[in-house]
Design a protein around this motif. Structure first.
Motif, PDB file in Angstrom:
ATOM      1  N   VAL A  41       0.772  -1.185   0.143  1.00 37.04           N
ATOM      2  CA  VAL A  41      -0.201   0.034  -0.035  1.00 37.04           C
ATOM      3  C   VAL A  41       0.930   1.098   0.117  1.00 37.04           C
ATOM      4  O   VAL A  41       1.619   1.144   0.861  1.00 37.04           O
ATOM      5  N   ILE A  42       0.612   2.221  -0.936  1.00 37.19           N
ATOM      6  CA  ILE A  42       1.482   3.527  -1.051  1.00 37.19           C
ATOM      7  C   ILE A  42       0.380   4.641  -0.519  1.00 37.19           C
ATOM      8  O   ILE A  42      -0.434   4.781  -1.216  1.00 37.19           O
ATOM      9  N   GLU A  43       0.581   5.220   0.782  1.00 36.65           N
ATOM     10  CA  GLU A  43      -0.187   5.976   1.236  1.00 36.65           C
ATOM     11  C   GLU A  43      -0.669   7.246   0.512  1.00 36.65           C
ATOM     12  O   GLU A  43      -1.693   7.572   0.363  1.00 36.65           O
ATOM     13  N   GLN A  44       0.483   7.738  -0.114  1.00 39.91           N
ATOM     14  CA  GLN A  44       0.102   8.941  -1.029  1.00 39.91           C
ATOM     15  C   GLN A  44      -0.896   8.716  -2.341  1.00 39.91           C
ATOM     16  O   GLN A  44      -1.390  10.039  -2.884  1.00 39.91           O
ATOM     17  N   TYR A  45      -1.286   7.381  -2.813  1.00 42.94           N
ATOM     18  CA  TYR A  45      -1.910   7.263  -3.767  1.00 42.94           C
ATOM     19  C   TYR A  45      -3.252   6.524  -3.291  1.00 42.94           C
ATOM     20  O   TYR A  45      -3.937   6.223  -4.283  1.00 42.94           O
ATOM     21  N   GLU A  46      -3.514   6.780  -1.919  1.00 40.35           N
ATOM     22  CA  GLU A  46      -4.994   6.236  -1.293  1.00 40.35           C
ATOM     23  C   GLU A  46      -5.899   7.335  -1.013  1.00 40.35           C
ATOM     24  O   GLU A  46      -6.924   7.128  -0.627  1.00 40.35           O
ATOM     25  N   THR A  47      -5.573   8.577  -1.209  1.00 36.96           N
ATOM     26  CA  THR A  47      -6.314   9.664  -0.934  1.00 36.96           C
ATOM     27  C   THR A  47      -6.171  10.723  -2.066  1.00 36.96           C
ATOM     28  O   THR A  47      -5.434  10.625  -2.872  1.00 36.96           O
ATOM     29  N   ILE A  48      -7.128  11.458  -2.108  1.00 39.36           N
ATOM     30  CA  ILE A  48      -7.396  12.464  -3.041  1.00 39.36           C
ATOM     31  C   ILE A  48      -6.655  13.641  -2.627  1.00 39.36           C
ATOM     32  O   ILE A  48      -6.768  14.041  -1.444  1.00 39.36           O
ATOM     33  N   GLY A  49      -5.703  14.292  -3.378  1.00 42.37           N
ATOM     34  CA  GLY A  49      -4.708  15.214  -3.045  1.00 42.37           C
ATOM     35  C   GLY A  49      -5.352  16.558  -2.903  1.00 42.37           C
ATOM     36  O   GLY A  49      -6.466  16.844  -3.318  1.00 42.37           O
TER      37      GLY A  49
END
Length: 220
Positions: A212-220
């Motif tokens: 899991v790459i956290e920076q790609y798991e939420t809308i920026g």
């Protein structure tokens, strides 16, 4: 042949290289290097065959040939197996397909930045910036033209599955993940890509990945 790719859930360029390898019909060994992990850092610093890539994926090894960059990989494979396997036979259609692939390879920075690929995620409430909206409209316009002019032979951009579909497959994934509203013709095209057996195989593996790459798991 060996193909080095990143995480299937996140790596759009890996998906392009992998689809190109599948389209070639040649057998290849698949090696996954998790993005931003220890192996990733080692890949960046490794001497020898991977050095020209500066730690980026995908990379194709074919005996003494080392080919990096997804478009270079596609063209290398097209040279090996015949260009008609990747590109439309009609010269006018081929010219448009090449232009669309080249534009996809070099453009749409707002879409890339705001909508990183995340195959298994569905984001709620995404609102694109004006720059991203223009990227989306441009892509939909190209899809519409390709389908109307050259798509009579099948459900893909130029009828049968080829280089243009290889390159826009990650866009299909992004549109699905970020729930981008598209007209009916585009929805039908996206469904054809998403249900392609190779995409289904990629999706199945991405859903089972542990990384899991956290920076790609939420809308920026």
């Amino acid at each position: 042949m060996k193909l080095i790719i990143g995480n299937k859930n996140y790596s759009s360029w890996s998906l392009r290289g992998w689809l190109a390898a599948k389209q070639s019909g040649l057998s290849f060994e698949e090696i996954t290097v998790p993005m931003f992990g220890k192996q990733w850092d080692a890949l960046k610093s490794e001497d020898g065959g991977t050095q020209p890539s500066h730690g980026k994926v995908p990379i194709l090894w074919d005996d003494e040939a080392v080919v990096w960059d997804s478009l270079a990989i596609l063209e290398y494979l097209a040279d090996k197996v015949g260009r008609d396997r990747f590109w439309p036979k009609d010269a006018v259609a081929r010219g448009m397909a090449r232009s669309m692939v080249a534009e996809m390879h070099s453009s749409y920075h707002a879409l890339r930045g705001e909508c990183p690929m995340n195959v298994r995620k569905r984001f709620e409430g995404f609102t694109p910036s004006e720059a991203c909206r223009q990227d989306i409209l441009r892509i939909l316009g190209l899809w519409a033209e390709a389908r109307s002019r050259f798509g009579s032979g099948g459900p893909f951009l130029f009828g049968t599955f080829g280089a243009a579909d290889v390159y826009f497959a990650p866009v299909v994934s992004r549109f699905i993940s970020y729930q981008i509203a598209v007209p009916g013709f585009a929805a039908a095209y996206m469904q054809a890509v998403w249900e392609h057996e190779w995409l289904q195989a990629w999706i199945e593996t991405s859903e089972s990945e542990e990384w899991v790459i956290e920076q790609y798991e939420t809308i920026g």
